[in-house]
Structures are given as C-alpha cells and as structure tokens.
Design an enzyme around this catalytic site. Structure first.
Site, mmCIF file in Angstrom:
data_model
loop_
_atom_site.group_PDB
_atom_site.id
_atom_site.type_symbol
_atom_site.label_atom_id
_atom_site.label_comp_id
_atom_site.label_asym_id
_atom_site.label_seq_id
_atom_site.Cartn_x
_atom_site.Cartn_y
_atom_site.Cartn_z
ATOM 1 N N TYR A 142 4.054 -9.038 -1.334
ATOM 2 C CA TYR A 142 4.154 -7.706 -0.212
ATOM 3 C C TYR A 142 2.753 -7.366 -0.431
ATOM 4 O O TYR A 142 2.076 -7.375 -1.237
ATOM 5 C CB TYR A 142 5.158 -6.625 -0.860
ATOM 6 N N ASP A 237 -4.995 -10.328 -2.964
ATOM 7 C CA ASP A 237 -4.468 -9.096 -2.540
ATOM 8 C C ASP A 237 -4.292 -8.540 -4.216
ATOM 9 O O ASP A 237 -3.429 -8.840 -4.859
ATOM 10 C CB ASP A 237 -3.098 -8.830 -2.158
ATOM 11 N N LYS A 265 -4.486 1.574 -5.643
ATOM 12 C CA LYS A 265 -3.660 1.894 -7.062
ATOM 13 C C LYS A 265 -4.426 2.502 -8.180
ATOM 14 O O LYS A 265 -5.057 3.668 -8.117
ATOM 15 C CB LYS A 265 -2.691 0.896 -7.721
HETATM 16 P P1 KE4 Z 1 0.240 0.856 -0.771
HETATM 17 O O1 KE4 Z 1 0.010 0.856 0.979
HETATM 18 O O2 KE4 Z 1 1.639 1.339 -0.847
HETATM 19 O O3 KE4 Z 1 -0.921 1.759 -1.173
HETATM 20 O O4 KE4 Z 1 0.053 -0.511 -0.952
HETATM 21 C C1 KE4 Z 1 0.416 -1.704 -0.519
HETATM 22 C C2 KE4 Z 1 0.453 -2.945 -1.152
HETATM 23 C C3 KE4 Z 1 -0.351 -3.806 -1.141
HETATM 24 N N1 KE4 Z 1 -0.353 -4.924 -2.129
HETATM 25 C C4 KE4 Z 1 0.309 -5.049 -3.261
HETATM 26 C C5 KE4 Z 1 0.228 -6.190 -4.002
HETATM 27 C C6 KE4 Z 1 1.223 -4.054 -3.456
HETATM 28 O O5 KE4 Z 1 2.041 -4.133 -4.627
HETATM 29 C C7 KE4 Z 1 1.374 -3.026 -2.750
HETATM 30 C C8 KE4 Z 1 2.610 -1.754 -2.851
HETATM 31 N N2 KE4 Z 1 2.996 -1.906 -3.938
HETATM 32 C C9 KE4 Z 1 4.396 -1.142 -3.898
HETATM 33 C C10 KE4 Z 1 5.216 -1.464 -5.043
HETATM 34 N N3 KE4 Z 1 5.728 -2.719 -5.104
HETATM 35 C C11 KE4 Z 1 4.198 0.482 -3.690
HETATM 36 C C12 KE4 Z 1 5.602 1.153 -4.161
HETATM 37 C C13 KE4 Z 1 5.987 1.552 -2.819
HETATM 38 O O6 KE4 Z 1 6.088 0.889 -1.584
HETATM 39 O O7 KE4 Z 1 6.578 2.789 -2.819
#
Ligand code: KE4
Length: 426
Positions: A142, A237, A265
């Site tokens: 993701y 990523d 993060k």
């Molecule tokens: P954000 O747009 O949520 O800040 O980041 C997206 C993203 C991009 N790349 C990786 C590897 C990620 O894990 C994420 C976001 N992670 C999720 C948890 N698996 C955030 C939690 C959520 O979506 O509420």
C-alpha cells in the site's frame, strides 16, 4: 452504552464510517473502536477510562512514544511563533538536512504533508524523468490513496491493471501493472516484455500493509539489478520503514540504493509530514527548479517540522535502535512462546521495531496471496482478546505492529502475560 459507542454512533451520522481513515473503524475485526482521549509514552487512554499498551503508535509515527516531553515542548515553542506562514523557514532546511544525513541516496528532498502525497509526487517525477507512462507495484503493498496506486492486478497480472476502488478510471489503472511481492522472475518477465514503457517500480522494502512480510534474500538487490538493466527507476516506499527499521531505513539495512525514496510517519513525529527525494539530477526537475509541478499550502510547516526535528534528535541517539530491536525481539519471542505452548500455529516476524503475526501453519509467508490464507477469524479473536487484556494491537491482520522507546521490559512482560492468557482462548 459506553462513551465510545455513543461517540461512534454520532460520528457515523456525519463522517463516513465514523472515522477519518478506514482502518480505524474496526470493520475487519468487528466491534466499536475505543475513542482515544489521550496518550502518554506507550499508553493510550480512551474516553471511558480504559487504558491500553499501544502497539499501533498511530501506524508508525510515535516511535518515541506519545506526548514525549521534548516533542511537546518543540511543538509548543513553534506554535507560540505562528503555526504556518506559507513562506520558507529555517526548520524546513534543518529537517531536510537531518533526513539527508541519514539517507545518502537522497541528495535532495521535498517535504509534503502525507505519505500519499510523497508517493504520488515521486511517481509523477519518475514518469517525467523517463518519459514513460507505466508503473509497477506489488499486490499487498500500500502506497497511499492516489489514483495510480489504487489499482490491482488485472486478469493476466502483467496486462492492464484494474481499479481497486470505484472512482479510479480504467485509463489511469491501465498504466499501473501489478505483480506478486517477492517474485523476481515475474519482474524480469514483465520488464523484458514491457520495460520500455515502464517509468518506475515502487515497492515497500519491508511490507507492512499485508501484515509484516519480509523481502526474501536477494529480492531487493534483484529489483535493483533488473531496474538498472531496463532503465527503470526503483522507488522504495519507506513511509513505514523509514527511520523505523533502522536509522537509514530499509535501504541501509538491506544495502540497496533506490533512485527515489518516499518517507512519512516518523519524520513528522505525529504531525503531518511526508517527503520524497533522490539524486539532484532527478529532484532538480521538481518545480520551481524544474518543470514537474508539485505544491502544498502546509508543506514543511513550522509545527510539523518542529515535531519531526525533535523526534529525529531522539532517535539519532546511539543506543536507540539496538534498544528497540532487543525489546521487539523479546516481545515477539514471548508471544510466539505463549502461542506455541497453547498449540496455536502461527508465524511471527519483525524487522527493527516493526512486527507481525499470522495465524497460519504455512512454513513462511512471502506475499499477499499467502497472507490472505491465514486464519482471519482466529486473528479477530486474538485482537479482541488482547484488547480485553489492555493491549491495543492493529485492528487488521493486514497491518503491522510498532514499538516505541517507551515500551520498556515491564510493559513487554505484561504484554506477554496477556498473550499467555489469550492464547488459551483461541
Ligand atoms: P499516508 O498518506 O497515510 O500518510 O501514507 C500512505 C502510506 C504510504 N506508504 C506506506 C508504506 C504506508 O504504510 C502508508 C500508510 N500506512 C497506513 C497503515 N497501513 C496508514 C494508516 C491509515 O491508512 O489510516
């Protein structure tokens, strides 16, 4: 009715699903999510007074623990001087320097507001730099919710992608090709067939969005070799793994240098920060230095950069990562012992302070198809059993868990004891 239940009911009337990000709604595990009133160190307190040892850590950012005094003080000091100017500030230069000091593959970096913005922008840059339309991603990885990345494998994986969400057009999806994770021959075959159309390959170097799935030996270096062979940009990523699995991220741990890296993060310390970066030759193509447009009203704002800088100052202390690694090992080994003693088939793993657990009798899990075969009902019983014991785990099998500096041996032992109790009920 608990306060969380009434708040959830109220929220569902005016916010889709009652939450501002889907995984928070507990849809896959069932039940009502506790509404959190506060956090301190490794602890969360919900609006009904429930206390939990937190292994979600806001999905990764809270690596130094909730409301760390140094982070709070930094935010408070910055807030007193103004929360956003839409103009350059010294703190943005300092945060960019701190990031680059830890990730040598990033000669330049652009700060944005989320991981989604980081990956979306990195892909735009890759397409612009290569003049090629297609990208390759991997099932179970993701990368945020931009259209190009909400795509899954079509019928023949290496042919057209299909949207994984309504609202993503077929025109967009067709430029995203999806392959199984940890399958180098599949990458080689696709690049041999269509390499000339492919701008970049984006991958989670340690996957944290299908549960925690590690790269098999040679996988990441194999991706590097194949990308070099076909002139495809390699994007790591590291939104989740960056400053999590090591100070230099997964690229340092596995000694593979990507062309572009995305971050998020941890670098925001709990405030909205994302980043993407790579060589000067690539990054100088980003506006206003170059023609590739990308912008953001609040990018690099003073509060987020203050929280990020305070967090990075703590994690750059010499014994930070060895301490977290040791504690994560104790935790995962203790939980595994508890499950084994109860005769529960499982697969546990960790990289740095990111960990995962599958209820499965498979010898190993290397991709999403295998992860999806694990016992999801047992996972849900595990999740709720641990929640009852005051342990707050990720409410989905397809997520990872995270430790912070605040998770000391006492709390880890308490978690292992909870696992011993719950294992008997699985
Ligand atoms: P954000 O747009 O949520 O800040 O980041 C997206 C993203 C991009 N790349 C990786 C590897 C990620 O894990 C994420 C976001 N992670 C999720 C948890 N698996 C955030 C939690 C959520 O979506 O509420």
């Amino acid at each position: 009715m608990t306060r969380s239940e009434s708040l959830f009911q109220r929220a569902k009337e005016i916010i889709p699903g009652g939450v501002n990000s889907p995984v928070r709604a507990f849809k896959s595990v069932g039940g009502t999510p506790p509404f959190i009133a506060s956090g301190k160190g490794a602890w969360l307190t919900d609006v009904d007074g429930g206390h939990y040892i937190d292994y979600v850590g806001s999905w990764g950012p809270m690596i130094v623990g909730h409301a760390h005094p140094a982070v709070v003080a930094a935010i408070q000091e910055a807030a007193g001087k103004g929360s956003s100017f839409g103009a350059p500030t010294e703190a943005e230069v300092q945060l960019a320097e701190a990031i680059i000091a830890c990730l040598p593959s990033m000669e330049m970096v652009r700060l944005v507001n989320s991981g989604t913005e980081a990956t979306m922008s990195a892909l735009r840059l890759a397409r612009a730099a290569s003049g090629r339309p297609c990208i390759v991603k991997f099932s179970g990885c993701y990368h945020g919710h931009s259209d190009s990345l909400l795509v899954e494998a079509g019928s023949g994986a290496a042919t057209f992608g299909v949207p994984s969400s309504p609202g993503v057009s077929q025109a967009t999806a067709q430029d995203t090709l999806t392959l199984p994770y940890n399958d180098l021959p599949a990458v080689e075959a696709l690049l041999a067939a269509r390499g000339a159309e492919i701008a970049a390959l984006i991958v989670e170097p340690v996957a944290g969005n299908m549960g925690c799935v590690l790269p098999v030996p040679g996988y990441l270096s194999g991706l590097r070799r194949l990308c070099d062979q076909y002139g495809v940009l390699l994007i790591f990523d590291e939104v989740m793994t960056g400053f999590r699995v090591a100070l230099g991220g997964a690229q340092a741990l596995y000694e593979v240098r990507p062309d572009l890296t995305t971050l998020g993060k941890v670098i925001g310390g709990g405030l909205p920060v994302g980043a993407y970066g790579g060589s000067k030759a690539l990054m100088q193509q980003i506006s206003p230095a170059g023609p590739v447009y990308q912008a953001g009203t609040l990018s690099g704002n003073p509060l987020a950069t203050a929280a990020g800088l305070a967090t990075l100052a703590i994690i750059r202390q010499p014994d930070f990562y060895p301490t977290l690694e040791r504690r994560t090992q104790r935790l995962t080994q203790g939980i595994s012992r508890a499950l084994s003693q109860a005769g529960i088939p499982h697969l546990g793993n960790h990289v740095g302070s990111m960990f995962g657990l599958f209820f499965s009798d498979q010898a190993q899990i290397v991709n999403f198809a295998e992860a999806a075969q694990s016992d999801l009902q047992r996972f849900n019983r595990w999740f709720h059993g641990m929640l009852q014991e005051g342990i707050y785990l990720a409410p989905s099998q397809f997520e990872a868990g995270f430790l912070s500096l605040a998770h000391d041996d006492t709390l880890i032992d308490r978690t292992i004891e909870a696992a011993q109790t719950v294992a008997k009920q699985l």
